[in-house]
Write an enzyme that holds these catalytic residues in place. Sequence first.
Site, short mmCIF file in Angstrom:
data_model
loop_
_atom_site.label_atom_id
_atom_site.label_comp_id
_atom_site.label_asym_id
_atom_site.label_seq_id
_atom_site.Cartn_x
_atom_site.Cartn_y
_atom_site.Cartn_z
CG ASP A 156 -55.27 89.65 99.60
OD1 ASP A 156 -56.32 90.30 99.41
OD2 ASP A 156 -54.19 90.18 99.92
CG ASP A 217 -54.18 96.77 102.12
OD1 ASP A 217 -55.25 96.14 102.19
OD2 ASP A 217 -53.20 96.41 101.45
C1 GLA Z 1 -53.41 93.05 100.14
C2 GLA Z 1 -53.97 92.85 101.55
C3 GLA Z 1 -52.89 93.19 102.56
C4 GLA Z 1 -51.67 92.31 102.33
C5 GLA Z 1 -51.17 92.49 100.91
C6 GLA Z 1 -50.08 91.50 100.59
O1 GLA Z 1 -53.16 94.38 99.86
O2 GLA Z 1 -55.11 93.64 101.76
O3 GLA Z 1 -53.39 93.00 103.88
O4 GLA Z 1 -52.01 90.97 102.58
O5 GLA Z 1 -52.23 92.28 99.97
O6 GLA Z 1 -49.63 91.63 99.27
#
Ligand code: GLA
Length: 411
Positions: A156, A217
């Site tokens: 990430d 997300d």
């Molecule tokens: C980000 C990512 C998500 C998830 C969260 C975890 O928002 O895009 O897919 O992995 O972090 O904290």
Amino acid sequence: MLWKTVLLLALADQVLALENGLLRTPPMGWLAWERFRCNIDCDADPKNCISEQLFMEMADRLAEDGWRDLGYTYLNIDDCWIGGRDANGYLVPDPKRFPNGIAFLADYAHSLGLQLGIYEDLGNFTCMGYPGTTLDKVLQDAQTFAKWKVDMLKLDGCFSTPEEQAKGYPMMAAALNATGRPIAFSCSWPAYEGGLPPKVNYSLLADICNLWRNYDDIQDSWSSVLSILDWFADNQDVLQPVAGPGHWNDPDMLLIGNFGLSFEQARAQMALWTVLAAPLFMSTDLRTISAQSVDILQNPLMIKINQDPLGIQGRRILKDKSSIEVFLRPLARDAYAVVFFSRRADMPYRFRSSLAQLGFSGSGVYEAQDVYTGGIISGLQAEANFTVIINPSGVVMWYLYPTGEPEGPQL
Ligand code: GLA
């Protein structure tokens, strides 16, 4: 310490492709985040907290309920597994929730014919505030994941600058390569840069990552699915050409089995993600999933299309004024996947079209198999009209294949 710094600098300087040969078709499996988030309260919620037990139970379901045999082989940990770093800087999992460690979970997954994925974040912290992988830790963490026999890394991008990301993602690709263990690499980098050129360099990404999150997300709602779909379709001229065997766009997890989608919408997400050659990461409770959701996710023809060996991402080819959209994905053996998608909110819509309207020409004869009902429509030729009935926020999906040349005129 010095040799590590030297090696790190050497790796950072090289433009090393991720030569792991992995993910020739989009990855399939299960990923914890969308459904189980950062629930770490194992005292109050022992069945659903992020813990070794949750992953072992999902591994059992993947292996025993037909998922693995259909290709859903990845069991992927997301955020909130980290306990800290030890005195030597090595990552350690939360000792209470992962008492046997990650290597144990990887062994367990492997013993069931599954693969284990893990999550880290290039930056000071993960998105939920756990210790991240700063640039000086890239090599060490890659080696840790390899030592644990991890099979995929989602890296990430919270809590890092664009400059750190530009250094860190290629550096991690090289560090994973250098471990000698094939570890699929999922990069969130483009999602932190708006997902589009000139800020995002997709040819570089295709060299160093097996898949990448481009956009926001996913949340458990139809509006979230639509916003992701719109962004992918609106930017398909950029995104479609960069996907292919070994390197995929990732519109994020499947919601099927959760709370936010109707039956039609669940079918629509599955069909649309498949036509986009997207990774199929379920994020749902496989212990309690309904038979109806299982049917959608385990549809063999759907999976065959998603896993088509050509790995060509589909495109939206028609936006009709009736609020019907058509998506088309070329497949092996001159076949196609066609998704007729309704954005209407009134009643099942009778959409009249022809293969010619979808860009087909010539005298070939096609047959279509309805991916959800199994029904066969034969004798389709470019100019012949047909009608499909599409439910509100639903799809009709066809597997369309040639049945040979039409017969010449009778003498
Ligand atoms: C980000 C990512 C998500 C998830 C969260 C975890 O928002 O895009 O897919 O992995 O972090 O904290």
